[in-house]
Write a protein that holds these residues in place. Sequence first.
Motif, PDB file in Angstrom:
ATOM      1  N   TRP A   4      23.532  -6.497  68.133  1.00 43.62           N
ATOM      2  CA  TRP A   4      24.881  -6.701  68.639  1.00 43.62           C
ATOM      3  C   TRP A   4      24.935  -8.057  69.302  1.00 43.62           C
ATOM      4  O   TRP A   4      23.903  -8.660  69.581  1.00 43.62           O
ATOM      5  N   THR A   5      26.145  -8.556  69.486  1.00 41.97           N
ATOM      6  CA  THR A   5      26.330  -9.849  70.132  1.00 41.97           C
ATOM      7  C   THR A   5      27.404  -9.728  71.191  1.00 41.97           C
ATOM      8  O   THR A   5      28.142  -8.741  71.237  1.00 41.97           O
ATOM      9  N   PHE A   6      27.502 -10.719  72.032  1.00 39.98           N
ATOM     10  CA  PHE A   6      28.503 -10.706  73.089  1.00 39.98           C
ATOM     11  C   PHE A   6      29.879 -11.137  72.604  1.00 39.98           C
ATOM     12  O   PHE A   6      30.884 -10.794  73.212  1.00 39.98           O
ATOM     13  N   LEU A   7      29.931 -11.908  71.538  1.00 43.08           N
ATOM     14  CA  LEU A   7      31.210 -12.365  71.005  1.00 43.08           C
ATOM     15  C   LEU A   7      31.527 -11.635  69.710  1.00 43.08           C
ATOM     16  O   LEU A   7      30.639 -11.328  68.919  1.00 43.08           O
ATOM     17  N   THR A   8      32.796 -11.406  69.472  1.00 44.04           N
ATOM     18  CA  THR A   8      33.227 -10.743  68.248  1.00 44.04           C
ATOM     19  C   THR A   8      33.201 -11.712  67.067  1.00 44.04           C
ATOM     20  O   THR A   8      33.116 -12.932  67.251  1.00 44.04           O
TER      21      THR A   8
END
Length: 99
Positions: A4-8
């Motif tokens: 997962w990442t912090f930005l979409t």
Amino acid sequence: MAQWTFLTNHAHVLLCVAANPEIRLKDIATLVGVTERAALRIVGELEAEGYLSRERVGRRNVYRLNPDRPLRHPLDKGHHIGELLEAFAAEPVDPDGAA
């Protein structure tokens, strides 16, 4: 472990366009890590909501961002995409990886 990442992906598309307004959809997809169809959908959603516009110049699209558009999450009320773009400003993106 799930990745997962912090930005979409939408934010990543905005950052790609900010770094290179003449970027090809294929290169957006590669850089963001999505299919071309997904990149096209995201660009379409961003355009429909006024976050970007595209102009056809010859065979290419040239994108323009609207930095005054608000961030969409309720916790981000009062902030706009210009702040995000400024915080993550980068050198122009070269999809071929050349420096």
